[in-house]
Design an enzyme around this catalytic site. Structure first.
Site, PDB file in Angstrom:
ATOM      1  N   HIS A 219       0.799  -1.240   0.000  1.00 55.92           N
ATOM      2  CA  HIS A 219       0.000   0.000   0.000  1.00 55.92           C
ATOM      3  C   HIS A 219       0.826   1.282   0.000  1.00 55.92           C
ATOM      4  O   HIS A 219       0.282   2.376  -0.109  1.00 55.92           O
ATOM      5  CB  HIS A 219      -0.963   0.036   1.195  1.00 55.92           C
TER       6      HIS A 219
HETATM    7  C1  UD1 Z   1      -2.035   6.061   5.403  1.00 51.82           C
HETATM    8  C2  UD1 Z   1      -0.743   6.589   6.025  1.00 51.82           C
HETATM    9  C3  UD1 Z   1       0.313   5.506   5.983  1.00 51.82           C
HETATM   10  C4  UD1 Z   1      -0.190   4.221   6.611  1.00 51.82           C
HETATM   11  C5  UD1 Z   1      -1.511   3.808   5.985  1.00 51.82           C
HETATM   12  C6  UD1 Z   1      -2.071   2.646   6.741  1.00 51.82           C
HETATM   13  C7  UD1 Z   1      -0.341   9.010   5.744  1.00 51.82           C
HETATM   14  C8  UD1 Z   1       0.418  10.034   4.991  1.00 51.82           C
HETATM   15  N1  UD1 Z   1      -0.228   7.748   5.287  1.00 51.82           N
HETATM   16  O1  UD1 Z   1      -1.753   5.781   4.042  1.00 51.82           O
HETATM   17  O2  UD1 Z   1       1.444   5.937   6.721  1.00 51.82           O
HETATM   18  O3  UD1 Z   1       0.763   3.209   6.405  1.00 51.82           O
HETATM   19  O4  UD1 Z   1      -2.444   4.899   6.071  1.00 51.82           O
HETATM   20  O5  UD1 Z   1      -3.019   1.957   6.025  1.00 51.82           O
HETATM   21  O6  UD1 Z   1      -1.003   9.320   6.693  1.00 51.82           O
HETATM   22  N2  UD1 Z   1      -9.123   5.133   0.956  1.00 51.82           N
HETATM   23  C9  UD1 Z   1     -10.378   4.582   0.845  1.00 51.82           C
HETATM   24  N3  UD1 Z   1     -11.039   4.288   1.976  1.00 51.82           N
HETATM   25  C10 UD1 Z   1     -10.546   4.497   3.238  1.00 51.82           C
HETATM   26  C11 UD1 Z   1      -9.278   5.074   3.333  1.00 51.82           C
HETATM   27  C12 UD1 Z   1      -8.566   5.393   2.184  1.00 51.82           C
HETATM   28  O7  UD1 Z   1     -10.890   4.362  -0.249  1.00 51.82           O
HETATM   29  O8  UD1 Z   1     -11.208   4.192   4.240  1.00 51.82           O
HETATM   30  C13 UD1 Z   1      -8.381   5.430  -0.299  1.00 51.82           C
HETATM   31  C14 UD1 Z   1      -8.621   6.838  -0.823  1.00 51.82           C
HETATM   32  O9  UD1 Z   1      -8.599   6.782  -2.223  1.00 51.82           O
HETATM   33  C15 UD1 Z   1      -7.387   7.573  -0.359  1.00 51.82           C
HETATM   34  C16 UD1 Z   1      -6.316   6.506  -0.401  1.00 51.82           C
HETATM   35  O10 UD1 Z   1      -6.974   5.304  -0.028  1.00 51.82           O
HETATM   36  O11 UD1 Z   1      -7.079   8.669  -1.159  1.00 51.82           O
HETATM   37  C17 UD1 Z   1      -5.168   6.755   0.542  1.00 51.82           C
HETATM   38  O12 UD1 Z   1      -5.621   6.984   1.871  1.00 51.82           O
HETATM   39  P1  UD1 Z   1      -4.749   7.880   2.894  1.00 51.82           P
HETATM   40  O13 UD1 Z   1      -5.312   7.789   4.250  1.00 51.82           O
HETATM   41  O14 UD1 Z   1      -4.528   9.232   2.327  1.00 51.82           O
HETATM   42  O15 UD1 Z   1      -3.332   7.198   2.848  1.00 51.82           O
HETATM   43  P2  UD1 Z   1      -2.921   5.673   2.981  1.00 51.82           P
HETATM   44  O16 UD1 Z   1      -2.282   5.256   1.712  1.00 51.82           O
HETATM   45  O17 UD1 Z   1      -4.049   4.882   3.520  1.00 51.82           O
HETATM   46  N1  UDP Z   2      -4.153  -5.214   8.759  1.00 49.11           N
HETATM   47  C1  UDP Z   2      -5.438  -5.734   8.871  1.00 49.11           C
HETATM   48  N2  UDP Z   2      -6.106  -6.072   7.721  1.00 49.11           N
HETATM   49  C2  UDP Z   2      -5.549  -5.950   6.489  1.00 49.11           C
HETATM   50  C3  UDP Z   2      -4.231  -5.422   6.394  1.00 49.11           C
HETATM   51  C4  UDP Z   2      -3.569  -5.044   7.544  1.00 49.11           C
HETATM   52  O1  UDP Z   2      -5.958  -5.886   9.977  1.00 49.11           O
HETATM   53  O2  UDP Z   2      -6.224  -6.273   5.501  1.00 49.11           O
HETATM   54  C5  UDP Z   2      -3.446  -4.814   9.990  1.00 49.11           C
HETATM   55  C6  UDP Z   2      -2.103  -5.464  10.188  1.00 49.11           C
HETATM   56  O3  UDP Z   2      -2.242  -6.698  10.838  1.00 49.11           O
HETATM   57  C7  UDP Z   2      -1.353  -4.434  11.011  1.00 49.11           C
HETATM   58  C8  UDP Z   2      -1.921  -3.114  10.507  1.00 49.11           C
HETATM   59  O4  UDP Z   2      -3.149  -3.426   9.868  1.00 49.11           O
HETATM   60  O5  UDP Z   2      -1.654  -4.544  12.387  1.00 49.11           O
HETATM   61  C9  UDP Z   2      -0.967  -2.524   9.514  1.00 49.11           C
HETATM   62  O6  UDP Z   2      -1.583  -1.487   8.834  1.00 49.11           O
HETATM   63  P1  UDP Z   2      -1.112  -0.986   7.412  1.00 49.11           P
HETATM   64  O7  UDP Z   2      -0.363  -2.044   6.715  1.00 49.11           O
HETATM   65  O8  UDP Z   2      -2.307  -0.428   6.759  1.00 49.11           O
HETATM   66  O9  UDP Z   2      -0.188   0.249   7.793  1.00 49.11           O
HETATM   67  P2  UDP Z   2       1.318   0.429   8.281  1.00 49.11           P
HETATM   68  O10 UDP Z   2       1.568  -0.499   9.408  1.00 49.11           O
HETATM   69  O11 UDP Z   2       2.201   0.190   7.096  1.00 49.11           O
HETATM   70  O12 UDP Z   2       1.367   1.864   8.660  1.00 49.11           O
END
Ligand code: UD1
Ligand code: UDP
Length: 384
Positions: A219
């Site tokens: 991601h």
């Molecule tokens: C964010 C964090 C990242 C973390 C990740 C965990 C920042 C800068 N990044 O990244 O550090 O590892 O969360 O998962 O804060 N979207 C949906 N539904 C949701 C949420 C997001 O469709 O419920 C889609 C949207 O298109 C959005 C994109 O995902 O634009 C990215 O979401 P965003 O929260 O901006 O960043 P992440 O890539 O999730």
């Molecule tokens: N996770 C989850 N379901 C998923 C993917 C991840 O419950 O489909 C959990 C995972 O076990 C971990 C956390 O989400 O505890 C990690 O989140 P993510 O990978 O989104 O973000 P990061 O840790 O890279 O910030």
């Protein structure tokens, strides 16, 4: 009684918050009142509410419903919302997790109105400032009053940036206290492992056989948004699945789900969607994720949390990034950094697939980090 405001927003923060809420409920309900503020950064039910329901986190008292957006707008809207609430609630501390835009917004809002910041998962560094998370965590650390590091490396990073381990009470942003306490996610993984293996039906539902599938999550923005990198990773995944005849389970982050359609070559996308050994899933619940992690053969991921959970469950891991904050797991030989390089991903798989599954050394604490944090916060506020 002290009042803390906990900020959650992105999936991993919601999960991390479960450990502290559980410790407060079990041991400190007479001395700590927790108010939970959800920024709304993640909002799909399977990215947010599922964890609140499943992990016993109290329903958030407030949801700012900020949603998705560019870094500036998303963060700015959160800062405004959090500042208003902090002014109304006047907490003794704000508790921030990790390194997301929700973390940064909490730090910006609280530090300017002198609400002391507790940063959980402090000190981690990738030394790669092109990562938005690196900026977020540095700013949060340098505005915090109490910093809790999950690893010894995190603690040393803080020392190298000028934090002093000899600082003592009373702590404030100019005299911060730093503590190495282990990882709240280790607390959670220990707590939920047996529950997950009892309750989760995800292996059965997807015809997966223990130790005979790979788990992968992708991601990071620099993997999803750069077509060459995304193609290279998915080419490697397909090649391993076909060559080894092994299922690869991929719970897709919404960001990745969207971007594979636009950024993968058409042929590759079709192959991905039609190859029997590729199991594409929507984001799964934490209990399902723990069941997948603890029973798989190997993990391939660019997630911070998932790399570490692979280690907790003694699973080898291929890190689909150019560096990691969790350097200990690489030093232990449990993980290899492959970046998005197809050939390195495949050769890493060949090296790790026969790794003897002995238990990896314990480096993330004893599973009681959250209790230590509660005690230290109370000491810092003169309540013990
Ligand atoms: C964010 C964090 C990242 C973390 C990740 C965990 C920042 C800068 N990044 O990244 O550090 O590892 O969360 O998962 O804060 N979207 C949906 N539904 C949701 C949420 C997001 O469709 O419920 C889609 C949207 O298109 C959005 C994109 O995902 O634009 C990215 O979401 P965003 O929260 O901006 O960043 P992440 O890539 O999730
Ligand atoms: N996770 C989850 N379901 C998923 C993917 C991840 O419950 O489909 C959990 C995972 O076990 C971990 C956390 O989400 O505890 C990690 O989140 P993510 O990978 O989104 O973000 P990061 O840790 O890279 O910030």
């Amino acid at each position: 009684m002290i009042k803390i405001v906990t900020i959650i927003g992105a999936r991993p923060q919601i999960i991390k918050a479960a450990a502290l809420s559980r410790a407060i409920k079990n041991f400190y309900s007479d001395s700590i009142e927790e108010i939970i503020v959800h920024t709304g950064q993640h909002y799909d039910a399977n990215m947010s509410q599922v964890f609140i329901d499943e992990l016993g986190i109290p329903q958030p008292n407030y949801n700012l419903n900020i949603g998705s957006g560019g870094h500036a707008k998303q963060t700015a809207d959160m800062i405004i919302g959090i500042e208003e609430l902090l002014q109304e609630l006047k907490p003794d501390f704000i508790v921030l997790y990790g390194d997301t835009n929700s973390t940064l917004a909490g730090a910006m809002a609280a530090s300017k109105i002198q609400i002391p910041i507790v940063h959980i998962e402090a000190g981690l560094r990738s030394f790669n400032r092109t990562m938005p998370e690196e900026i977020n965590r540095i700013i949060c650390d340098h505005t915090s009053t109490l910093l809790f590091t999950p690893t010894a490396t995190g603690f040393n990073n803080l020392i190298n940036e000028g934090f002093k381990k000899q600082n003592s009470l009373p702590y404030n942003a100019d005299n911060p206290g730093i503590f190495h306490c282990g990882d709240v996610m280790y607390d959670n993984s220990l707590f939920f492992k047996d529950i997950a293996n009892e309750k989760s039906t995800i292996l059965l539902d997807n015809n997966l056989v223990e130790h005979n599938y790979i788990l992968s999550t992708i991601h990071r923005d620099n993997n999803t948004d750069i077509p060459e990198r995304l193609n290279s990773i998915f080419n490697a995944i397909l090649e391993i699945a076909n060559k080894e005849n092994i299922p690869i389970v991929i719970p897709l982050h919404p960001r990745t789900k969207k971007l594979i359609d636009t950024n993968l070559d058409k042929e590759l996308l079709t192959e991905l969607k039609t190859t029997k050994q590729i199991v594409l899933l929507p984001p799964v619940s934490f209990l399902d994720m723990i069941a997948l992690e603890s029973n798989c053969k190997l993990v391939m991921t660019d997630s911070g949390g998932v790399q570490k959970e692979a280690y907790f469950f003694n699973k080898p891991c291929i890190i689909l990034r150019s560096e990691t904050e969790w350097v200990e797991i690489v030093k232990e030989g449990a993980a290899i950094i492959s970046d998005a390089d197809k050939n390195v991903i495949i050769s890493s798989y060949d090296k790790l697939k026969s790794l003897n599954h002995k238990a990896f050394p314990i480096i993330f604490g004893e599973g009681r980090a959250a209790e230590f944090i509660c005690r230290t916060v109370l000491e810092a506020s003169n309540c013990i």
